[in-house]
Scaffold this active site. Structure first.
Site, PDB file in Angstrom:
ATOM      1  N   TRP A 102       0.810  -1.215   0.000  1.00 50.01           N
ATOM      2  CA  TRP A 102       0.000   0.000   0.000  1.00 50.01           C
ATOM      3  C   TRP A 102       0.845   1.268   0.000  1.00 50.01           C
ATOM      4  O   TRP A 102       0.541   2.229  -0.709  1.00 50.01           O
ATOM      5  CB  TRP A 102      -0.988   0.007   1.169  1.00 50.01           C
ATOM      6  CG  TRP A 102      -2.071  -1.008   0.975  1.00 50.01           C
ATOM      7  CD1 TRP A 102      -2.301  -2.126   1.746  1.00 50.01           C
ATOM      8  CD2 TRP A 102      -3.067  -1.037  -0.057  1.00 50.01           C
ATOM      9  NE1 TRP A 102      -3.364  -2.835   1.243  1.00 50.01           N
ATOM     10  CE2 TRP A 102      -3.858  -2.193   0.143  1.00 50.01           C
ATOM     11  CE3 TRP A 102      -3.358  -0.219  -1.143  1.00 50.01           C
ATOM     12  CZ2 TRP A 102      -4.923  -2.540  -0.695  1.00 50.01           C
ATOM     13  CZ3 TRP A 102      -4.421  -0.553  -1.980  1.00 50.01           C
ATOM     14  CH2 TRP A 102      -5.185  -1.697  -1.751  1.00 50.01           C
ATOM     15  N   ASP A 173      -1.268   6.680   6.100  1.00 45.90           N
ATOM     16  CA  ASP A 173      -2.400   5.857   5.678  1.00 45.90           C
ATOM     17  C   ASP A 173      -2.727   4.882   6.817  1.00 45.90           C
ATOM     18  O   ASP A 173      -2.075   3.863   6.990  1.00 45.90           O
ATOM     19  CB  ASP A 173      -2.011   5.088   4.409  1.00 45.90           C
ATOM     20  CG  ASP A 173      -3.108   4.131   3.951  1.00 45.90           C
ATOM     21  OD1 ASP A 173      -4.159   4.046   4.618  1.00 45.90           O
ATOM     22  OD2 ASP A 173      -2.898   3.458   2.917  1.00 45.90           O
ATOM     23  N   LYS A 197     -12.015  -1.366   6.979  1.00 43.62           N
ATOM     24  CA  LYS A 197     -11.161  -2.272   7.744  1.00 43.62           C
ATOM     25  C   LYS A 197     -11.547  -2.219   9.222  1.00 43.62           C
ATOM     26  O   LYS A 197     -11.939  -3.209   9.807  1.00 43.62           O
ATOM     27  CB  LYS A 197      -9.681  -1.909   7.591  1.00 43.62           C
ATOM     28  CG  LYS A 197      -9.212  -1.658   6.166  1.00 43.62           C
ATOM     29  CD  LYS A 197      -9.278  -2.899   5.303  1.00 43.62           C
ATOM     30  CE  LYS A 197      -9.062  -2.671   3.817  1.00 43.62           C
ATOM     31  NZ  LYS A 197      -7.894  -1.908   3.419  1.00 43.62           N
TER      32      LYS A 197
HETATM   33  C1  PLP Z   1      -7.405  -1.400   2.083  1.00 47.76           C
HETATM   34  C2  PLP Z   1      -6.319  -0.456   2.083  1.00 47.76           C
HETATM   35  C3  PLP Z   1      -6.200   0.542   1.112  1.00 47.76           C
HETATM   36  C4  PLP Z   1      -7.186   0.673  -0.038  1.00 47.76           C
HETATM   37  O1  PLP Z   1      -8.415   1.118   0.410  1.00 47.76           O
HETATM   38  P1  PLP Z   1      -9.562   1.490  -0.641  1.00 47.76           P
HETATM   39  O2  PLP Z   1     -10.693   1.948   0.222  1.00 47.76           O
HETATM   40  O3  PLP Z   1      -9.869   0.241  -1.407  1.00 47.76           O
HETATM   41  O4  PLP Z   1      -9.039   2.560  -1.515  1.00 47.76           O
HETATM   42  C5  PLP Z   1      -5.154   1.428   1.201  1.00 47.76           C
HETATM   43  N1  PLP Z   1      -4.266   1.353   2.197  1.00 47.76           N
HETATM   44  C6  PLP Z   1      -4.334   0.416   3.152  1.00 47.76           C
HETATM   45  C7  PLP Z   1      -3.329   0.389   4.253  1.00 47.76           C
HETATM   46  C8  PLP Z   1      -5.362  -0.521   3.134  1.00 47.76           C
HETATM   47  O5  PLP Z   1      -5.442  -1.458   4.087  1.00 47.76           O
END
Ligand code: PLP
Length: 361
Positions: A102, A173, A197
């Site tokens: 990511w 993030d 998540k």
């Molecule tokens: C799931 C995830 C993403 C992507 O999320 P989306 O909502 O599909 O854009 C980005 N970064 C991390 C750390 C993730 O776990």
């Protein structure tokens, strides 16, 4: 019959109490004669709910007043572009710390909008992944910001250290670890997370940003993605994903009822510890992350005899343990154990792992 536990990485399970409350309010929201899904986001009851949601989030994360909370759409991937669009110009330098899938994806996307320096911080020693301590990260003197991902969801690699970079913007993030442990918001300039998540269902994206960083973004930024516009319109410049927002609010209320983040963090640590202990105390299961960088949200492991993997997945599914297969880019087993996963789910997984090893080890 075993109980069913859902280890999906995202969209992930929600607390049972939240699901029941949402179900009870599905056709008729609270005492009203309409559903939450059927009303305007301008409705005063809706606005009240939204205000309560922000209030509870601020309480949970101890968010100082000079930070703004914004809700947007487009997920974390959307923010990969929205962040540089809002904060930098084409010729500005940015540092992207790469510790997995990511964080690297964020760097690649940012290249469209600014100059990006990717900084690898993973060291592999005898197959064990270890993250370089922050004070050894080779940050550029002239970088506009430092971006990293404290919890790499696919590889289960975490950066637990709190950032302490003076005079540099720090952007994180937090998609798969927001609300999983206490953090000091003051150490960050901007935190973002997609909901699916550890917060609620997909569709809504959370941004926590230091107020002084919200300024006129570059001219081509679409208004719906412009932080200043989002702030001016209280995150309702366009129609927000109302039901997703509502469910996030229920989750925040549930978290407060559980005793807040410090309490949840202790439970999360215990849950992760139970799983890592089983893995470490066996030759049958193996994990490749150094203990200091192990995720408490996504526990990733392999069977030393990889030919048993599909059988493990099939039998665990029959045992009531769902979605333990990791993302295809890495393979192996992944137990995503976000806040909503009760300790009983972990105990059942541990029981299964012991059984499976006895049977096939
Ligand atoms: C799931 C995830 C993403 C992507 O999320 P989306 O909502 O599909 O854009 C980005 N970064 C991390 C750390 C993730 O776990």
């Amino acid at each position: 019959m075993n109980k069913i536990y859902n280890f999906s990485a995202g969209p992930a399970m929600l607390p049972k109490e939240v699901m029941i409350e949402a179900q009870n309010n599905f056709r008729f929201w609270n005492k009203f004669s309409y559903s939450m899904l059927e009303i305007s986001h301008r409705n005063s009851n809706f606005i009240e709910m939204v205000e309560m949601t922000e209030h509870n989030l601020r309480k949970l994360l101890n968010i100082p007043n000079h930070y703004k909370v914004l809700f947007s759409q487009g997920g974390a991937r959307g923010q990969f572009s929205v962040i540089p669009m809002n904060l930098v110009n084409k010729n500005d330098c940015t540092d992207y710390i790469c510790s997995g899938y990511w964080s690297t994806a964020a760097a690649e996307e940012a290249k469209k909008y600014c100059l990006v320096k990717k900084i690898n911080v993973i060291n592999v020693h005898n197959r064990i992944n270890l993250i370089l301590p922050m004070n050894q990260w080779k940050i550029n003197k002239n970088t506009s910001y430092i971006h990293y991902c404290p919890n790499e969801t696919i590889s289960g690699i975490a950066i637990h250290e709190e950032p302490k970079f003076t005079n540099k913007m720090v952007i994180c993030d937090f998609s798969s670890c927001i609300l999983s442990k206490s953090i000091n918001i003051n150490n960050y300039s901007l935190i973002y997370a997609s909901a699916q998540k550890n917060i609620g269902p997909s569709g809504i994206t959370l941004i926590i940003i230091r107020e002084d960083l919200i300024k006129q973004s570059n001219q081509l930024t679409p208004s719906i993605l412009d932080y200043q516009t989002l702030l001016t319109y209280n995150s309702m410049f366009n129609t927000p994903p109302t039901f997703s927002w509502y469910l996030c609010g229920l989750v925040f209320k549930w978290l407060i009822k559980q005793g807040g983040i410090e309490k949840i963090e202790k439970i999360n640590q215990k849950k992760a510890f139970l799983l890592y202990s089983i893995i470490d105390n066996s030759e049958f299961y193996i994990n490749y992350v150094h203990p200091s960088n192990r995720s408490i949200m996504n526990v990733v492991f392999w069977l030393t005899d990889s030919s048993l993997e599909s059988l493990f997945l099939k039998e665990s599914n029959n045992f009531g343990l769902l979605f333990l297969k990791n993302h295809k880019i890495l393979g192996g087993i992944r137990a995503s154990i976000y806040n909503s996963m009760p300790i009983e789910g972990i105990e059942q997984l541990v029981k299964f792992m012991i059984y499976f090893e006895k049977r096939y080890g």
